[in-house]
Design a protein around this motif. Structure first.
Motif, PDB file in Angstrom:
ATOM      1  N   GLY A   1       4.427   5.265  -2.971  1.00  0.00           N
ATOM      2  CA  GLY A   1       5.822   5.684  -3.110  1.00  0.00           C
ATOM      3  C   GLY A   1       6.014   7.173  -3.216  1.00  0.00           C
ATOM      4  O   GLY A   1       7.050   7.646  -3.678  1.00  0.00           O
TER       5      GLY A   1
ATOM      6  N   ASN B   1       0.836  -1.199   0.000  1.00  0.00           N
ATOM      7  CA  ASN B   1       0.000   0.000   0.000  1.00  0.00           C
ATOM      8  C   ASN B   1       0.873   1.252   0.000  1.00  0.00           C
ATOM      9  O   ASN B   1       0.518   2.266  -0.578  1.00  0.00           O
TER      10      ASN B   1
ATOM     11  N   ASN C   1      -2.455   8.097   2.617  1.00  0.00           N
ATOM     12  CA  ASN C   1      -3.159   6.828   2.836  1.00  0.00           C
ATOM     13  C   ASN C   1      -3.714   6.715   4.251  1.00  0.00           C
ATOM     14  O   ASN C   1      -4.518   5.828   4.537  1.00  0.00           O
TER      15      ASN C   1
ATOM     16  N   LYS D   1       6.146   9.685  -0.919  1.00  0.00           N
ATOM     17  CA  LYS D   1       7.079  10.367  -0.022  1.00  0.00           C
ATOM     18  C   LYS D   1       6.552  11.660   0.583  1.00  0.00           C
ATOM     19  O   LYS D   1       7.310  12.572   0.885  1.00  0.00           O
ATOM     20  N   PHE D   2       5.254  11.754   0.742  1.00  0.00           N
ATOM     21  CA  PHE D   2       4.683  12.888   1.480  1.00  0.00           C
ATOM     22  C   PHE D   2       5.168  12.840   2.931  1.00  0.00           C
ATOM     23  O   PHE D   2       5.068  13.800   3.664  1.00  0.00           O
ATOM     24  N   CYS D   3       5.679  11.688   3.311  1.00  0.00           N
ATOM     25  CA  CYS D   3       6.149  11.457   4.663  1.00  0.00           C
ATOM     26  C   CYS D   3       7.549  11.995   4.913  1.00  0.00           C
ATOM     27  O   CYS D   3       7.990  12.096   6.050  1.00  0.00           O
TER      28      CYS D   3
HETATM   29  S1  SF4 Z   1       3.513   9.165   2.085  1.00  0.00           S
HETATM   30 FE1  SF4 Z   1       2.755   7.192   2.816  1.00  0.00          FE
HETATM   31  S2  SF4 Z   1       2.449   5.923   1.011  1.00  0.00           S
HETATM   32 FE2  SF4 Z   1       3.692   7.684   0.417  1.00  0.00          FE
HETATM   33  S3  SF4 Z   1       5.766   6.911   0.594  1.00  0.00           S
HETATM   34 FE3  SF4 Z   1       5.266   7.877   2.571  1.00  0.00          FE
HETATM   35  S4  SF4 Z   1       4.451   6.259   3.885  1.00  0.00           S
HETATM   36 FE4  SF4 Z   1       4.487   5.502   1.770  1.00  0.00          FE
END
Ligand code: SF4
Ligand SMILES: Cc1cc2nc3c(=O)[nH]c(=O)nc-3n(C[C@H](O)[C@H](O)[C@H](O)COP(=O)(O)OP(=O)(O)OC[C@H]3O[C@@H](n4cnc5c(N)ncnc54)[C@H](O)[C@@H]3O)c2cc1C
Ligand code: SF4
Lengths: 502, 431, 89
Positions: B52, B47, B112, B54-56
């Protein structure tokens, strides 16, 4: 010629001297985690794209030194910044060295008099704007990847901004940058020689050339950016329409209205509305006669936004639109970055939820061709879904690229169930991408308005789209990168060296 | 391809869920526990992998320091996919997972979670993944030396080996309460984390005396052990469970119905780890002290009157703000204290702040933890405050150290409230 | 005050069907119809506090994003009302 040699200890120790040993990463996790971007790819073929090692330089000089080493040893170099690019640009095709520029993320200068700032290529726009906020300034490059893409990647892709119709896109907002050529030579590229010039007529205009090349010409390390006053006001009405055609008419009337604060308009087609009904809180409760949507966005001084906004509201009302209300309008606009790559949007044909990767095909299409392109694209997507229960048509958005409504970034979003991808479905997918690109080119558009076009499938059509200009691209590539070390394999640029090889 | 029924194993409490399609991970030379782990985490990993995006990244306090993509939630999830594909092993990946304070910023900011987590009842669980991957490493015999030692010492002493003057041992766990005459047992007990019990003793003293002022009855445990949370965070799950079982048994034996918690880390342990261990049997009510105090103020049972002339900002502890959504009550408390000049930073901006103190990061990566503390205090320094108020004892020692260079005091919110209530707390706040 | 109680947290309000594919348990918070998550991806155990935390955080985040881009948000409804009152019909 450009198959990476085994990286000898000699090379590794030269690199360690250049950037510091702890910034040369050779672990498997370091390499595997820089072999991907969000664009779907068959998981079982991951190993094909793994680099030999990663360096994380901290300065232009360090990048230049890395480049000299790589050039001397003929080792492929792939620049990587945020790793959010959607055309596999930051993914190596021939192993080699990943130059990860994320450590270069400092704000070096803020010039409030000329309204510019100078930053490292590894900085994120949202983070930069947090620093600029106390000065009342804003850097308005606003891709949907605003919270995660970085300035170097914006240069590498020549990115597209959601509010570019008012403030311009990356190419307009990046005034100049330091650029390390494949030989290790450092030049400053901009609109003219001075770092803070926005319009010049001296010599060739090289800035465009050194943006959007997907790391095939060199590495940008530091950039000077154009800033705007943080807008007093924002307005973002969303409207519903009973059919696509009236929405299509309306969006262009909004673009044609000549409103100075107009920052962009978006058209959602029927497939997109159906998709939103799956899980978007704003659209789940909408009545069935909502078949298409339009939104318009304005930024600027409050009085001007109000005046322009009234004009929008009148135009939309006269075009038969139903205003969706402030809550949806404001909330959806504020959510503009977050609603793309959400895997659980995916549905099997039986309607079951599955995690799907988001693929976005992002052509530039003229307004007149939107209705037809849309139908042809959906036909391609529907055919795929019929054959493989791992593709899902997530609908089409069309966004104005300029204030005049000349062309639209037109994206069809397709969900792909990567867990299930195998070689057969992947081959079908690559063909579908090619077909999608062919439609765009046939309609007089461009394959990509923002991401670039170097993935398998669409890349085959780049010479078709560009014609003689593609031959000039080959000449430039050979001249700038004589040993083809920069991101080799991308954009069919190997053709630049074919005669030499024989 | 047809839809196949989900694997019918009960998903553990607040875990990855996401029962996998059967027959996918195929072994790939992994040990049985690893194979089981991979099937449990498969969908959760995909998921993220399939997003992928990368908002994180930019909210992650570790990434803000290292900028190393290995340390992103993206990588933490992708490694699971790579293991499933047979490309990586637990030995390859284990060490990367020390680079996390389990602050929860990434998983909350992840679209997500933030945009569809509630809709699908399926959200990004980076914190759980980091805990589970650390545990998987331990289960496979891969230890991080600092974590191993810390947990051995904790096991020996039944408390974490916090540094300070009070020797850490069972005999001294109630020393902080000296002279306060707090009864043992009762329906409600106050649980005091190791840092506060052995080091920052002014904090539990403040809490105890405030509660008494409000006429709120409570006692202490017969034999309190470490909550077990740190062991769970560092991957020593069996130990964590043993500690949890001990504490639950202690509560049961004394007829405890309600546990008051002053440390956000313990609050997480009691509301996430204990429910996972005990499931339906977990019938103890867990009350967060800052929430209780805000309520006692609102009800007029506490009225701070002594003006406190400080210019403050508030540090949202990660485990309250990001992981539990608790941010209003501390501000209500601060709003009730007269004399304060409050330069607040909103709680969303603070998603990307962290003290650096969580989940054992300072044990394995002290230099990164220190840099995170410094970053946090740099943010405070820009506000031209003389005091940073926190509500988490674990944050207060590192932040105070970083605050020294910047002439910013770090004060605990409970102690500040006690001062404004005119309570002379006693105990110690600083080494 | 009431704190965390396991049974409370794991007893969600009853679901009301909103569309073919969505239900509502908490006011204004939609959820997927659980029957859509029975084949490939199973739902996680989700205590009530988590649902409410996410929904509230989403609102806070959206509000933050407005403030990040501009000092004020203009109500299009107000503009529409003005137009209607200026030239009815
Ligand atoms: S924002 Fe969420 S889904 Fe997107 S890379 Fe980061 S952890 Fe993964
Ligand atoms: C959810 C989501 C939404 C998106 N929305 C948009 C959008 O609205 N508009 C848009 O334009 N794009 C969008 N994208 C695509 C992507 O974010 C952009 O292409 C972005 O510009 C890539 O930046 P990055 O820092 O991630 O670069 P990367 O992915 O790391 O690199 C992109 C390319 O640039 C090259 N490169 C990287 N750094 C340098 C450098 N320093 N010098 C030279 N070349 C370099 C790389 O080799 C690669 O070819 C979106 C992506 C996602 C995941
Ligand atoms: S929990 Fe915090 S420290 Fe760990 S990866 Fe997420 S944001 Fe980073």
């Amino acid at each position: 010629m450009t198959i990476a040699p085994e990286l000898s200890d000699q090379v590794v120790s030269e690199l360690a001297d250049a950037v510091g040993g702890q910034h040369v990463l050779t672990s498997k996790t370091a390499r595997y985690n820089r072999a991907r971007v969000p664009a779907p790819f068959p998981v079982h073929r991951w190993a094909e794209r793994v680099p030999d090692l990663v360096v994380m330089p901290a300065s232009t000089e360090e990048v230049a030194e890395v480049m000299r080493i790589a050039n001397a040893h003929r080792i492929p170099v792939v620049p990587r910044d945020g790793g959010t690019g959607l055309t596999d640009g930051a993914v190596p095709e021939r192993r080699g060295i990943i130059v990860d520029v994320k450590r270069m993320n400092d704000v070096k200068a803020i010039d409030t008099d000329n309204r510019t700032c100078t930053v490292g290529a590894g900085i994120n726009m949202l983070k930069l704007n947090e620093v600029l906020a106390p000065y009342g300034l804003l850097y308005p490059d606003d891709p949907a990847s605003y919270p995660c893409s970085l300035v170097g990647g914006r240069i590498g892709t020549s990115g597209w901004s959601l509010i570019g119709s008012r403030y311009g896109h990356s190419r307009d907002l990046v005034l100049s940058f330091s650029f390390v050529l494949p030989t290790g030579r450092v030049i400053r590229v901009g609109d003219g020689g001075g770092p803070k010039v926005s319009k010049s007529s001296t010599g060739y205009q090289l800035k465009h050339l050194f943006m959007g090349h997907q790391g095939t010409l060199g590495i940008a390390t530091e950039a000077t950016l154009k800033l705007i006053p943080k807008p007093e006001a924002e307005l973002s009405p969303f409207w519903a329409f009973p059919d696509y055609d009236s929405a299509h008419q309306c969006v262009q009337k909004l673009a044609h209205a000549g409103v100075a604060t107009f920052a962009g308009a978006v058209l959602f087609d029927e497939w997109k509305v159906d998709y939103l009904r799956r899980d978007d809180e704003a659209y789940i409760p909408q009545p069935a006669d909502v078949r298409a949507l339009v939104c318009a966005v304005a930024y600027g001084n409050a009085d001007e936004v109000r005046a322009g906004g009234k004009r929008f509201m009148r135009i939309a009302r006269d075009a038969g639109a139903r205003y969706l209300g402030d809550e949806i309008s404001q909330g959806d606009w504020a959510a503009r970055h977050d609603r793309y790559a959400t895997p659980l949007h995916g549905r099997t044909r039986a309607g079951q939820v599955v995690p799907m990767s988001w693929h976005c095909e992002d052509s530039a299409i003229n307004w007149t061709d939107l209705p037809q392109v849309r139908l042809e694209w959906h036909r391609i997507a529907d055919d795929l879904r019929r054959r493989f229960d791992m593709f899902d048509d997530w609908g089409i958005f069309a966004y104005t690229s300029a204030a005049t409504g000349v062309d639209y970034l037109t994206e069809i979003d397709i969900g792909i169930w990567e867990q299930e991808l195998d070689d057969e479905s992947w081959t079908a997918w690559v063909q579908a991408k090619k077909d999608i690109a062919e439609v765009a080119v046939r309609h007089g558009g461009s394959i990509s308005a923002c991401h670039g076009a170097c993935r398998d499938g669409e890349v085959d059509l780049v010479p078709v789209e560009l014609g003689g200009a593609f031959d000039v691209m080959l000449d430039v590539k050979r001249a700038v990168d004589p040993n083809n070390i920069m991101n080799p394999g991308k954009y069919l640029l190997d053709r630049a060296y074919e005669t030499e090889v024989e | 391809m047809t839809d196949v029924p989900p694997r019918q194993s009960p998903a553990p409490e607040e875990q990855a869920g996401g029962a996998a399609d059967t027959g996918h991970n195929g072994g790939n030379g992994h040990s049985p526990v690893t194979v089981e782990f991979l099937s449990e985490w498969r969908n959760a990993a995909y998921n993220c992998y399939s997003s992928g995006h990368k908002f994180c990244r930019e909210v992650c306090p570790v990434m803000q320091v290292t900028r190393n993509e290995n340390h992103t939630p993206t990588a933490f999830h992708a490694n699971v996919v790579a293991m499933e594909q047979g490309e990586l092993t637990v030995e390859d990946v284990a060490e990367d997972y020390v680079n996390c304070t389990q602050c929860g910023a990434c998983e909350l900011r992840c679209p997500n979670t933030l945009f569809t987590g509630d809709f699908y009842r399926f959200r990004t669980r980076t914190v759980d993944l980091v805990k589970r991957m650390r545990a998987l490493a331990v289960d496979n015999g891969v230890h991080q030396p600092g974590y191993q030692r810390w947990n051995e010492l904790t096991d020996e002493r039944s408390h974490e080996p916090v540094l300070g003057d009070t020797p850490v041992s069972q005999e001294h766990v109630r020393d902080w309460a000296g002279g306060l005459d707090i009864p043992i047992g009762g329906e409600t007990v106050l649980f005091v984390d190791c840092e506060a019990a052995f080091y920052r003793t002014s904090l539990p003293r403040a809490v105890a005396q405030i509660l008494r002022r409000a006429g709120y009855e409570f006692g202490l445990m017969t034999e309190q052990w470490c909550c077990g949370g740190p062991a769970a965070e560092m991957g020593y799950r069996d130990q964590a469970r043993r500690f949890a079982e001990h504490n639950l048994a202690d509560w049961r034996a004394a007829g405890v119905r309600r546990v008051l918690v002053l440390d956000p880390h313990d609050y997480i342990t009691f509301t996430e780890d204990y429910p996972e261990f005990f499931g339906d049997d977990f019938d103890i009510e867990i009350v967060l002290v800052v929430e209780l105090l805000a309520q006692l103020i609102a009800e007029g049972r506490l009225t701070p009157t002594v003006p406190i002339e400080r210019t403050i900002t508030y540090h949202d502890p990660c485990r309250l703000n990001k992981r539990k959504g608790v941010w209003q009550e501390p501000r209500q408390i601060l709003g009730a204290i007269p004399g304060l000049t409050f330069h607040d930073v909103d709680r969303v901006t603070q998603w990307s702040y962290c003290s650096g103190a969580g989940a054992g990061l300072p044990i394995e990566r002290p230099e990164i933890a220190r840099k995170i503390s410094e970053n946090r205090m740099d943010e405070a320094a820009q506000l031209e405050v003389d005091t940073l108020v926190s509500a988490c004892p674990w944050s207060e020692r590192p932040l105070a150290e970083a605050g020294q260079d910047r002439a910013i005091d770090v004060v605990d919110i409970h102690e500040l409230l006690a001062e404004s209530l005119g309570i002379d707390v006693g105990g110690r706040t600083r080494a | 005050m009431t704190g965390y109680r396991y049974h409370e947290q794991h007893t969600p309000p009853p679901a009301r069907q909103v569309t073919d594919v969505a239900v509502e348990r908490f006011e204004h918070i939609f959820e997927v119809d659980p029957k859509l998550m029975t084949a490939h991806v199973a739902q996680q155990l989700f205590p009530n506090w988590d649902t409410l935390r996410i929904a509230a955080s989403r609102g806070d985040h959206l509000e933050w994003m407005h403030r990040h881009w501009a000092y004020q948000v203009i109500s299009a409804q107000e503009l529409l009302d003005e137009i209607e009152s200026e030239q009815p019909g």
